[in-house]
Design a protein around this motif. Structure first.
Motif, mmCIF file in Angstrom:
data_model
loop_
_atom_site.group_PDB
_atom_site.id
_atom_site.type_symbol
_atom_site.label_atom_id
_atom_site.label_comp_id
_atom_site.label_asym_id
_atom_site.label_seq_id
_atom_site.Cartn_x
_atom_site.Cartn_y
_atom_site.Cartn_z
ATOM 1 N N ARG A 1 0.848 -1.190 0.000
ATOM 2 C CA ARG A 1 0.000 0.000 0.000
ATOM 3 C C ARG A 1 0.884 1.240 0.000
ATOM 4 O O ARG A 1 1.803 1.352 0.806
ATOM 5 C CB ARG A 1 -0.874 0.029 1.249
ATOM 6 C CG ARG A 1 -1.982 -0.998 1.218
ATOM 7 C CD ARG A 1 -2.946 -0.754 2.351
ATOM 8 N NE ARG A 1 -3.946 -1.800 2.428
ATOM 9 C CZ ARG A 1 -4.865 -1.861 3.393
ATOM 10 N NH1 ARG A 1 -4.874 -0.930 4.350
ATOM 11 N NH2 ARG A 1 -5.746 -2.834 3.416
ATOM 12 N N ARG B 1 4.649 5.827 3.446
ATOM 13 C CA ARG B 1 4.372 4.815 4.477
ATOM 14 C C ARG B 1 3.963 3.463 3.856
ATOM 15 O O ARG B 1 2.945 2.895 4.198
ATOM 16 C CB ARG B 1 3.303 5.307 5.453
ATOM 17 C CG ARG B 1 3.655 6.622 6.112
ATOM 18 C CD ARG B 1 2.675 7.003 7.204
ATOM 19 N NE ARG B 1 1.291 6.933 6.807
ATOM 20 C CZ ARG B 1 0.644 7.878 6.118
ATOM 21 N NH1 ARG B 1 1.283 8.980 5.752
ATOM 22 N NH2 ARG B 1 -0.623 7.724 5.809
ATOM 23 N N TYR B 2 4.810 3.016 2.924
ATOM 24 C CA TYR B 2 4.546 1.721 2.281
ATOM 25 C C TYR B 2 4.484 0.609 3.319
ATOM 26 O O TYR B 2 5.286 0.580 4.253
ATOM 27 C CB TYR B 2 5.688 1.378 1.337
ATOM 28 C CG TYR B 2 5.653 2.062 -0.006
ATOM 29 C CD1 TYR B 2 4.847 1.566 -1.023
ATOM 30 C CD2 TYR B 2 6.453 3.163 -0.276
ATOM 31 C CE1 TYR B 2 4.840 2.164 -2.273
ATOM 32 C CE2 TYR B 2 6.451 3.773 -1.523
ATOM 33 C CZ TYR B 2 5.641 3.267 -2.516
ATOM 34 O OH TYR B 2 5.632 3.853 -3.755
ATOM 35 N N PHE B 3 3.567 -0.291 3.164
ATOM 36 C CA PHE B 3 3.625 -1.547 3.918
ATOM 37 C C PHE B 3 2.894 -2.625 3.119
ATOM 38 O O PHE B 3 2.089 -2.310 2.246
ATOM 39 C CB PHE B 3 3.070 -1.387 5.349
ATOM 40 C CG PHE B 3 1.566 -1.282 5.457
ATOM 41 C CD1 PHE B 3 0.915 -0.102 5.161
ATOM 42 C CD2 PHE B 3 0.806 -2.371 5.874
ATOM 43 C CE1 PHE B 3 -0.473 0.007 5.272
ATOM 44 C CE2 PHE B 3 -0.571 -2.280 5.996
ATOM 45 C CZ PHE B 3 -1.216 -1.086 5.689
#
Lengths: 439, 468
Positions: free
Chosen positions: A79, A271-273
């Motif tokens: 995301r 804030r990729y995860f």
């Protein structure tokens, strides 16, 4: 001072799969009534979940393979969190550290290798239109485009000028069209380009300490202009002793300039995860091999083959291979023409001069037409001998090549004679005349 | 005659034509009307829709239709999307949201013939273990209306305990089914992650959310799981594993069954809870099961992992309520949601990701391995569900980690995606229910349901009802 341009590219290609990336809505949104191709998933409604489109992933991998990428065994979606009104979930499903395709390359005509960092899969956003409704300024959102599959192809900063960039882009466009995975129509937004541009000072090691990304470019002409404008703008700053700002700029066609859109200070932390709604992918080697085998002959290979196998000039071969349909037509016509002593060059001439509508003609019909023409109007034998003599005199290099054992070179000479006689001669006659005179 | 019907009993009644679905539905609607001022288990009561569904069910019943839930009045937690019926997840942000689609679970219930009488209260966005953080006011525990029902599926558990419905559907991220079931003295099953579709459930912790039944008996729980379980083409995380007939294996002898217990779980409890669960273990021993102490990580590690992963997912999941859609802006978020959004955003920020989120994922893997090791030695693990019985109203106020402490004993198995079931196993001196949980390996629902059913058959705790 002499600065070296350092240019990298990010290209988004929209795939024309039947359905969207994560739902079964139709992905064919262009020109459709707004908000008619939507469902809870692509509207990002509470509780809706994405289910990945297998075909899109297969096509992404096909693009990667066409660009000589490696396909890692493990891949996943992530995301990318950011706010924008065209992004209904508040995040875009994209790929971060484990894309489907990595470490590819493409070789330009000048022999230079452009390294492809990665090609990954993501979803498109909705479309915003700013309009006036009832004397009020409003922003309208059309979700038809929301969730359409996109492949982002990122290169290393290996380009040094706009010409190289444009060649790469044209090749990329041609490649995805050959693969049949995208129309790659720039004006429709199927293909979007974002070059990042900087200049290296003489003697500077590594990459420059800044880069400028340019957005809003929707044609090959604009990309060339935008790059040249940027290089000039940055050069002027550097010459004044300033370092250009790290920022995102947009190409403004009216002003013929790039204008600042967003500076580094406003840069996003996405804030990729890992996307918890989609399980990890294990790409089997068998599937990769299968996809690789199913790839069509790619533009560069076809160009090389046309030149060699059909003894065509670069110019002719380039035109004939520009579109796969034309190339396929030509291949087929040559095969049929062979049996009727019609040489490739004759067929090439007709196609290139657009004397025939390929969409309405079958290759066999074309050959019949050529045959009819050549048998109806014939050239006087002595005139033909004269022309053959002239051609031999005018093309010393080819003749030399022929005499040195490159027997294929005779095809080129036949082609030139055929051109001069406007196709009125019989190719077989020309061949034996040439052979006689060259003996 | 219609009081305190289990699903199985209600079904028989309808099949034997001793009552119609409309009678049953009206009985519950009346009861809801009577009890709601006290309990507040519902956010929305679907009076008209329920009666329409009941009439349709009666028609089908008269034709001999055998749909498994035909005509049975149930409630559904308000985080399940219901087409045409307001779905708020107990948040003001969604107070005017009317979904255009049904959650897969809701669609399955409707296909099975269930009559949905209403949407139950919960902690706003399922953030909590008290149902006190609902933007529409707290639900009260039917056993003592001065105490909390637990949460987040507090409305569902209370509606079943108060006999306002035959059964209910809740959802659990870590404790949200089992803990309120424990505090309300009912059966709550949290299935394996991926066993029941999350499609249409307002997302909380996406890698953890598991919908499941809250019922009066274990048998009912199995019957509802039969309807909910299975691969869903709309949820990529649902498992393709075969769905068993969960009602089939409810009467297997548990002689020789190996039950693991971890003293670390008991130590965290009030002594009364500890005692009741220890007494329950004796029941198992009498049935021939072998109890053995096993080593498990201290549940406090699970709290740390859970807090980070869940907050991170929450911060992203709540981003879609951006003030552009749904009528209300982000200022309508309650304190708890804001706190979680900020914590999650921080944990995912550049420079902190490795330190928090990534590390939490690594520890999560260790916890999964820890359970795998344990299940090599034992068939199931039994322990208290909650460290305490129902706490007084207001107990969660000013305690941001209230939920984590109330759920300390269920968080490790949630983190590992394991199935677990709460069954009532006694009462405290204040006559508040005590719950025991049975945890099994992934996809062992059949086993834990059987173990739970053996306990229920040999005890009477489930027969005791609150006086209302």
């Amino acid at each position: 001072m002499k600065y070296t341009p350092v240019i990298g590219l990010e290209v988004h290609v929209e795939l024309y799969t039947k359905s969207k990336m994560f739902c079964s809505c139709s992905a064919d949104y262009f020109g459709k009534k707004p908000n008619t191709h939507t469902c809870p998933v692509c509207l990002g409604l509470p509780g809706a979940l994405p289910v990945p489109n297998k075909k899109a992933i297969e096509w992404c991998i096909a693009i990667g393979l066409a660009l000589n990428c490696q396909i890692p065994t493990f891949s996943k979606f992530d995301r990318k969190n950011y706010f924008y009104p065209d992004l209904p979930k508040g995040y875009q499903i994209s790929q971060y550290d484990q894309p489907f395709c990595v470490n590819g390359n493409i070789t330009l005509s000048n022999g230079k290798k452009i390294r492809i960092t990665r090609a990954h899969m993501e979803e498109d956003t909705a479309k915003l239109t700013h309009a006036e409704v009832n004397a009020k300024n409003v922003s309208l959102i059309d979700f038809n485009r929301s969730g359409v599959p996109l492949v982002e192809i990122v290169t290393e900063p290996d380009f040094e000028n706009a010409v190289e960039v444009v060649e790469y882009l044209k090749l990329l466009q041609q490649t995805v069209r050959y693969l049949g995975v995208s129309e790659a129509d720039m004006e429709k937004g199927d293909m979007r380009l974002e070059p990042n541009i900087s200049l290296k000072r003489p003697g500077e090691n590594g990459l420059p300490g800044y880069k400028v990304e340019v957005k809003n470019i929707n044609s090959f002409k604009f990309v060339e202009k935008a790059i040249n404008f940027e290089l000039e703008r940055q050069k002027e700053l550097l010459e004044k002793g300033e370092t250009p700002k790290q920022e995102t700029r947009g190409w403004n066609e009216q002003k013929q300039a790039t204008l600042s859109q967003r500076s580094k200070e406003e840069a996003h932390d996405y804030r990729y995860f890992p996307e918890p709604d989609i399980p990890l992918f294990t790409i089997s080697r068998e599937d990769v091999t299968k996809t690789k085998k199913s790839l069509p002959e790619l533009p560069q290979a076809k160009l090389a083959r046309f030149k060699k196998q059909y003894s065509l000039t670069s110019y002719d071969a380039e035109i004939l291979t520009r579109e796969k349909q034309t190339a396929d037509f030509f291949d087929e016509a040559v095969k049929i023409g062979n049996a009727h002593n019609i040489i490739p060059k004759q067929i090439a001439n007709i196609i290139i001069n657009k004397k025939t509508d390929l969409e309405k003609t079958l290759p066999a019909e074309l050959i019949r037409t050529i045959k009819a023409q050549t048998s109806r109007v014939t050239i006087d034998q002595s005139d033909l001998e004269k022309i053959v003599g002239e051609v031999i005199k005018e093309n010393k290099n080819i003749v030399a090549a022929y005499k040195a054992g490159k027997t294929n070179a005779i095809q080129v000479l036949i082609g030139i004679v055929m051109q001069k006689t406007k196709g009125q001669a019989n190719a077989n006659d020309v061949k034996s005349l040439l052979e006689n005179q060259l003996r | 005659m219609l009081n305190n019907l289990s699903l199985q009993q209600a079904k028989q009644l309808l099949r034997q034509k001793k009552a119609t679905s409309l009678e049953l539905t009206r009985f519950y609607l009346e009861r809801i009307k009577k009890l709601e001022p006290k309990i507040s288990a519902f956010i929305t009561v679907c009076e008209k829709e329920a009666q329409d569904q009941a009439k349709k069910a009666d028609e089908l019943l008269s034709q001999g239709d055998k749909k498994p839930l035909l005509g049975i009045p149930i409630s559904v937690k308000d985080n399940f999307n219901t087409i045409g019926i307001q779905t708020t997840a107990s948040s003001k942000v969604l107070e005017s949201y009317i979904p255009p689609y049904d959650a897969t679970v809701v669609a399955s219930l409707k296909r099975a013939g269930a009559v949905i009488v209403g949407k139950t209260n919960m902690d706003a966005w399922a953030h909590g273990s008290s149902t006190e953080t609902s933007d529409f006011g707290p639900t009260k525990n039917p056993w003592n209306i001065k105490t909390l029902p637990g949460g987040s599926s507090g409305g569902s558990a209370a509606s079943v305990a108060a006999d306002e419905v035959v059964a209910s559907i809740g959802s659990e991220t870590a404790g949200s089914i089992r803990q309120p079931a424990a505090w309300c003295g009912v059966v709550g099953l949290k299935p394996t992650y991926g066993r029941v579709s999350r499609y249409g459930v307002v997302a909380m912790g996406s890698s953890l959310d598991s919908p499941g039944p809250i019922t009066k008996t274990v048998e009912d729980s199995a019957m509802i799981l039969n309807i909910l379980a299975g691969k869903d083409k709309f949820d990529a995380t649902t498992s393709p594993n075969i769905v068993e007939d969960y009602s089939k294996n409810l009467n297997k002898n548990i002689s020789g069954l190996k039950i693991g217990i971890s003293s670390k779980y008991f130590k965290k409890c009030e002594s009364e809870v500890e005692k009741k669960v220890e007494q329950a273990l004796k029941v198992f021993e009498e049935l021939g099961a072998k109890i053995q102490e096993i080593k498990l990580f201290d549940p406090q590690y699970a709290i740390a992992v859970y807090t980070i992963i869940q907050r991170a997912e929450v911060s992203s999941n709540l981003a879609r309520y951006d003030g552009i859609r749904y009528g209300n802006g982000r200022s309508k978020f309650g304190e708890e949601a804001k706190r979680r959004i900020m914590l999650g955003t921080y944990a995912l920020s550049a420079g902190y990701y490795d330190q928090y989120y990534n590390k939490a994922q690594k520890v999560r893997t260790l916890i999964i391995e820890d359970f795998k090791k344990a299940f090599k030695q034992v068939d199931v693990i039994v322990g208290p569900t909650s460290p305490s019985t129902a706490l007084p109203l207001g107990a969660s106020k000013g305690h941001p980690m209230f939920g984590e402490m109330a759920d300390i004993l269920v968080e490790p198995s949630s983190i590992a995606g394991l199935p677990g079931i709460n069954v009532p196993c006694g009462f405290s001196r204040e006559d508040l229910p005590v719950g025991m949980q049975i945890i099994g390996p992934q996809f062992s629902e059949s086993i834990i349901l059987n173990v739970a059913n053996q306990f229920e058959k040999n005890t009477d705790f489930h027969k005791v009802k609150p006086k209302l």
